[in-house]
Every structure is written in structure tokens, then in C-alpha cells.
Design an enzyme around this catalytic site. Structure first.
Site, PDB file in Angstrom:
ATOM      1  N   LYS A  71      -5.288 -13.095   2.605  1.00 15.75           N
ATOM      2  CA  LYS A  71      -6.717 -11.999   1.684  1.00 15.75           C
ATOM      3  C   LYS A  71      -6.461 -12.513   0.166  1.00 15.75           C
ATOM      4  O   LYS A  71      -7.885 -12.731   0.284  1.00 15.75           O
ATOM      5  CB  LYS A  71      -5.944 -10.522   1.072  1.00 15.75           C
ATOM      6  CG  LYS A  71      -5.958  -9.397   3.000  1.00 15.75           C
ATOM      7  CD  LYS A  71      -5.368  -8.408   1.811  1.00 15.75           C
ATOM      8  CE  LYS A  71      -6.006  -7.500   3.356  1.00 15.75           C
ATOM      9  NZ  LYS A  71      -5.280  -5.902   2.909  1.00 15.75           N
ATOM     10  N   ASP A 107     -11.344  -2.310   1.842  1.00 13.94           N
ATOM     11  CA  ASP A 107     -10.464  -0.980   1.482  1.00 13.94           C
ATOM     12  C   ASP A 107     -10.640   0.048   0.500  1.00 13.94           C
ATOM     13  O   ASP A 107     -10.228   1.302   0.841  1.00 13.94           O
ATOM     14  CB  ASP A 107      -9.128  -1.737   0.301  1.00 13.94           C
ATOM     15  CG  ASP A 107      -8.298  -2.891   1.338  1.00 13.94           C
ATOM     16  OD1 ASP A 107      -8.420  -2.411   3.254  1.00 13.94           O
ATOM     17  OD2 ASP A 107      -7.326  -3.853   2.285  1.00 13.94           O
TER      18      ASP A 107
HETATM   19  P1  NAP Z   1       2.211  -3.998  -1.877  1.00 16.14           P
HETATM   20  O1  NAP Z   1       1.542  -4.856  -2.476  1.00 16.14           O
HETATM   21  O2  NAP Z   1       3.386  -4.876  -1.546  1.00 16.14           O
HETATM   22  O3  NAP Z   1       2.598  -3.178  -3.423  1.00 16.14           O
HETATM   23  C1  NAP Z   1       4.018  -1.696  -2.452  1.00 16.14           C
HETATM   24  C2  NAP Z   1       3.767  -0.743  -3.802  1.00 16.14           C
HETATM   25  O4  NAP Z   1       4.999   0.003  -3.172  1.00 16.14           O
HETATM   26  C3  NAP Z   1       4.300  -1.330  -5.429  1.00 16.14           C
HETATM   27  O5  NAP Z   1       3.389  -0.188  -6.226  1.00 16.14           O
HETATM   28  C4  NAP Z   1       5.779  -1.128  -4.860  1.00 16.14           C
HETATM   29  O6  NAP Z   1       6.225  -0.864  -6.884  1.00 16.14           O
HETATM   30  C5  NAP Z   1       6.300   0.165  -4.123  1.00 16.14           C
HETATM   31  N1  NAP Z   1       6.977   1.138  -3.689  1.00 16.14           N
HETATM   32  C6  NAP Z   1       7.660   0.442  -2.766  1.00 16.14           C
HETATM   33  N2  NAP Z   1       8.758   0.555  -2.694  1.00 16.14           N
HETATM   34  C7  NAP Z   1       8.817   1.674  -3.596  1.00 16.14           C
HETATM   35  C8  NAP Z   1      10.643   2.610  -4.187  1.00 16.14           C
HETATM   36  N3  NAP Z   1      11.147   2.764  -2.799  1.00 16.14           N
HETATM   37  N4  NAP Z   1      10.486   3.345  -4.610  1.00 16.14           N
HETATM   38  C9  NAP Z   1       9.040   2.864  -5.704  1.00 16.14           C
HETATM   39  N5  NAP Z   1       8.336   2.686  -5.770  1.00 16.14           N
HETATM   40  C10 NAP Z   1       7.622   1.605  -4.438  1.00 16.14           C
HETATM   41  O7  NAP Z   1       1.672  -2.927  -0.670  1.00 16.14           O
HETATM   42  P2  NAP Z   1       0.094  -2.547  -0.588  1.00 16.14           P
HETATM   43  O8  NAP Z   1      -0.635  -3.360   0.009  1.00 16.14           O
HETATM   44  O9  NAP Z   1       0.107  -2.140  -1.823  1.00 16.14           O
HETATM   45  O10 NAP Z   1       0.790  -1.244   0.415  1.00 16.14           O
HETATM   46  C11 NAP Z   1       1.290  -0.156  -0.229  1.00 16.14           C
HETATM   47  C12 NAP Z   1       1.416   0.995   1.476  1.00 16.14           C
HETATM   48  O11 NAP Z   1      -0.281   1.185   2.078  1.00 16.14           O
HETATM   49  C13 NAP Z   1       1.906   0.028   2.683  1.00 16.14           C
HETATM   50  O12 NAP Z   1       2.676   0.996   3.256  1.00 16.14           O
HETATM   51  C14 NAP Z   1       1.277   0.319   3.034  1.00 16.14           C
HETATM   52  O13 NAP Z   1       0.711  -0.264   4.338  1.00 16.14           O
HETATM   53  C15 NAP Z   1      -0.530   1.016   3.117  1.00 16.14           C
HETATM   54  N6  NAP Z   1      -1.822   0.710   3.258  1.00 16.14           N
HETATM   55  C16 NAP Z   1      -2.420   2.012   3.913  1.00 16.14           C
HETATM   56  C17 NAP Z   1      -3.750   1.290   4.087  1.00 16.14           C
HETATM   57  C18 NAP Z   1      -4.702   2.424   5.222  1.00 16.14           C
HETATM   58  O14 NAP Z   1      -5.701   1.591   5.485  1.00 16.14           O
HETATM   59  N7  NAP Z   1      -4.270   3.388   5.415  1.00 16.14           N
HETATM   60  C19 NAP Z   1      -4.378   0.063   4.109  1.00 16.14           C
HETATM   61  C20 NAP Z   1      -3.684  -0.844   2.579  1.00 16.14           C
HETATM   62  C21 NAP Z   1      -2.253  -0.760   2.449  1.00 16.14           C
HETATM   63  P3  NAP Z   1       6.954  -2.697  -7.477  1.00 16.14           P
HETATM   64  O15 NAP Z   1       6.005  -2.995  -7.556  1.00 16.14           O
HETATM   65  O16 NAP Z   1       7.686  -1.561  -9.027  1.00 16.14           O
HETATM   66  O17 NAP Z   1       7.717  -2.806  -6.317  1.00 16.14           O
END
Ligand code: NAP
Length: 303
Positions: A71, A107
Site C-alpha cells: 500500500k 478505506d
Molecule cells: P496495523 O497497522 O498492524 O495496526 C494494528 C493496531 O492494533 C495498532 O494500533 C496496534 O497497537 C494495535 N494492537 C494490536 N494488538 C494489540 C493488543 N493486543 N493490545 C492493544 N493494541 C493492539 O493493522 P491495521 O492494518 O491498522 O488493521 C487493524 C485491524 O483492522 C485488523 O484486524 C484488520 O483486519 C482490520 N481492518 C479492517 C478493515 C475493514 O475494511 N473492515 C480494513 C482495514 C483493516 P501498537 O501500535 O501498540 O502495536
């Protein structure tokens, strides 16, 4: 679906890509409108991204979706970027207009559009808390802050926006960057814990979980939501709760919010919202959102 001499090819580039729900969703949309398009997943490894992007032009593809891990890297290979993609620093949709490739990020806008469709929520003048500071949180934050209404150009800014993240420095960094970009609303960063968030939750109009907590098999534990277990009881009865995690379809956070009688917005909504906007960018036609949602739901149930 019949492939003919004039069938147009759209795809998604990712690594991995096998789990994507987009082909089910987009092909159902094309089929329901009788459009001669086909949408195919392409497993593109990082070393092949440049060649794959060149193929969009060479093959005359109307465009593609871009997913993890491309991305950000794809940006330097494109001819231009739209405002949201520039603000987020990531592209999830490429449109090919006569060989000129423009990158978009649907998004955040997809999130807001599906939130409005599912719950009637309008961010203007509202207090919004976003949990997370990763890629998804960036997209949502950019759209929440960016938006003047595209039709009447009226400002739709919220009253207050708070970003809470486990790694506080990451929230701080994101907030600093966005406060420099969008000067007329200063976003605040807080720790993702009960002490810092508790008093703020009492006044929230919208709570968005944009972390991966609650994701099946992910951090936060097998669909559980440990670090978020204090959230719902602190929200007022008028709050809207959105969880962008879509696997499981009903997360623990959403289940708790529904038990309390709060209005909820599920992750599948955002997934469909971003796909619908991509569809509209490629085809210029209104997306059949209900068809796409049903197809994504069925594909998710089969996984
Ligand atoms: P990412 O860039 O890896 O970010 C992950 C986020 O989750 C960070 O803020 C991380 O905090 C936090 N996190 C992970 N595990 C944690 C825990 N155990 N306790 C507290 N905070 C935690 O991922 P992303 O791309 O933003 O995606 C996040 C989620 O959204 C995923 O589940 C993805 O499948 C979903 N998503 C859904 C859509 C949709 O269309 N519905 C679109 C995009 C993403 P730290 O910074 O502290 O690591």
C-alpha cells in the site's frame, strides 16, 4: 460469468492474497449489474510490484486494488495521488485513465459512508474516540479530518477527536503528523488504558476499534478483547460503537455493545464501503452495496 473478447480485467495485488474477500464482492457486483468485468486476485511479491504495476498499463486494466504489503510502496510507481491517499500515505485503489495511473485510498471514506448508511452517524460536531494508530486508524482519521462534504463543500468536522493506542508514542506521532496537515482541529493522543480513557469515554459519541484486538486468531486472543474489556460499560447509552475487525463477523466488543443496547457498526460495513468506492472509481457506476455485502458475508462464512 462468461469471459468474452471485450471483458475488462480488474484485480488485487497482495502478498499474501489468497484470503481476500474482494473477488467475491466485486464479481457479485459486476454480475448483478450485467457488467462485462472480471476481478481476479494476483499474488504479487514485493520484488514484482513494479512489473505488476506496469502490467496495469500494458494490459489496459481499468485499475486494481492494492493490499498488504504494497500500500505504501506502490505510491512511487504511480502518476498521481488523490487527497485522501496523500494524507494517509497509502493507496488501496489504482485507477487507470488512458495509461495514467492515479492512487486512491477508499478505506476511510468507505468507513464513514458505511457508518452513515448503517447507523445514520454524522461526524460533524461529535466527540470521536479512535482506538489504534496503525494503517486502518490512519485512513479513518484522515477521512474524519479531511472532509468537507464533496457535494456542498460544507465543513463536516467533529468537535473533538482522540486517538488511543497501546504504544503511546505511535499515537503521539500520528497525531502530530495529522495536526500539522489539518490545522483547524487538534487531535489528542492518550494511552489505551482505563485511567486515561475512562473519563473521555463518558462523553463519546462514537468509539471506533481500529486495532486488531478481537480478530480471530490475532493479538488480543482468539476473538477475545481483553485490553478493551473496560470500554463498553463506560460509554453513554447514546454512543455508537464501531469495530473494524470483521472476522469474527460479530466481535466481542460489538456483542457487548449490543447487549447494552448501543447502536453498532460492524467491520464488514467498512470492508464493503471501501470496495463500493473502488467499484465506483473504476466503473463510474453506483455500486450495488447490498449485493456486495451479501457476497462478502457469504465468502467470510466459508473461510
Ligand atoms: P496495523 O497497522 O498492524 O495496526 C494494528 C493496531 O492494533 C495498532 O494500533 C496496534 O497497537 C494495535 N494492537 C494490536 N494488538 C494489540 C493488543 N493486543 N493490545 C492493544 N493494541 C493492539 O493493522 P491495521 O492494518 O491498522 O488493521 C487493524 C485491524 O483492522 C485488523 O484486524 C484488520 O483486519 C482490520 N481492518 C479492517 C478493515 C475493514 O475494511 N473492515 C480494513 C482495514 C483493516 P501498537 O501500535 O501498540 O502495536
Amino acid at each position: 460469468m462468461k469471459i468474452k473478447g471485450k471483458t475488462k480485467l480488474i484485480g488485487i495485488f497482495g502478498d499474501p492474497v489468497a484470503q481476500t474477500l474482494s473477488p467475491a464482492m466485486q464479481n457479485a457486483a459486476f454480475e448483478s449489474l450485467g457488467m462485462d468485468f472480471v476481478y481476479v486476485p494476483f499474488h504479487v511479491r514485493p520484488a514484482e510490484l513494479k512489473a505488476a504495476v506496469e502490467a496495469i498499463r500494458a494490459l489496459g486494466m481499468p485499475g486494481v486494488n492494492i493490499t498488504i504489503p504494497h500500500k505504501e510502496k506502490v505510491i512511487e510507481l504511480l502518476d498521481g495521488l488523490d487527497e485522501d491517499a496523500r494524507a494517509v500515505g497509502a493507496v488501496n485503489t489504482v485507477v487507470n485513465r488512458e495509461g495514467k495511473l492515479t492512487g486512491y485510498n477508499t478505506d476511510g471514506e468507505g468507513f464513514l459512508r458505511s457508518l452513515a448508511e448503517d447507523t445514520g452517524f454524522n461526524p460533524q460536531g461529535k466527540k470521536i474516540i479512535i482506538l489504534g494508530a496503525g494503517g486502518a486508524a490512519r485512513g479513518i482519521l484522515a477521512s474524519v479530518l479531511n472532509k468537507k462534504n464533496k457535494k456542498n463543500k460544507k465543513n463536516k468536522k467533529p468537535a473533538r477527536v482522540i486517538v488511543a493506542n497501546r504504544t503511546f508514542e505511535r499515537a503521539e506521532g500520528l497525531v502530530k503528523e495529522f495536526n500539522e496537515k489539518f490545522k483547524d482541529l487538534q487531535v489528542e493522543a492518550v494511552e489505551l488504558d482505563e485511567e486515561a480513557l475512562g473519563p473521555l469515554l463518558k462523553e463519546a459519541d462514537l468509539l471506533v476499534n481500529a486495532t486488531s484486538i478481537g480478530m480471530e486468531g490475532g493479538q488480543g486472543g482468539q476473538g477475545g478483547h481483553g485490553p478493551l474489556s473496560f470500554i463498553i460499560e463506560k460509554l453513554p447509552g447514546s454512543a455508537v460503537v464501531s469495530d473494524i475487525v470483521y472476522k469474527p463477523i460479530v466481535t466481542e466488543l460489538i456483542r457487548e455493545a449490543e447487549q447494552k443496547g448501543l447502536t453498532t457498526h460492524r467491520g464488514l460495513g467498512m470492508l464493503v464501503g471501501q470496495g463500493a468506492l473502488s467499484f465506483e472509481l473504476w466503473t463510474g457506476q453506483k455500486a450495488p452495496v447490498h449485493v456486495m455485502r451479501q457476497a462478502a458475508f457469504e465468502a467470510l462464512e466459508l473461510q
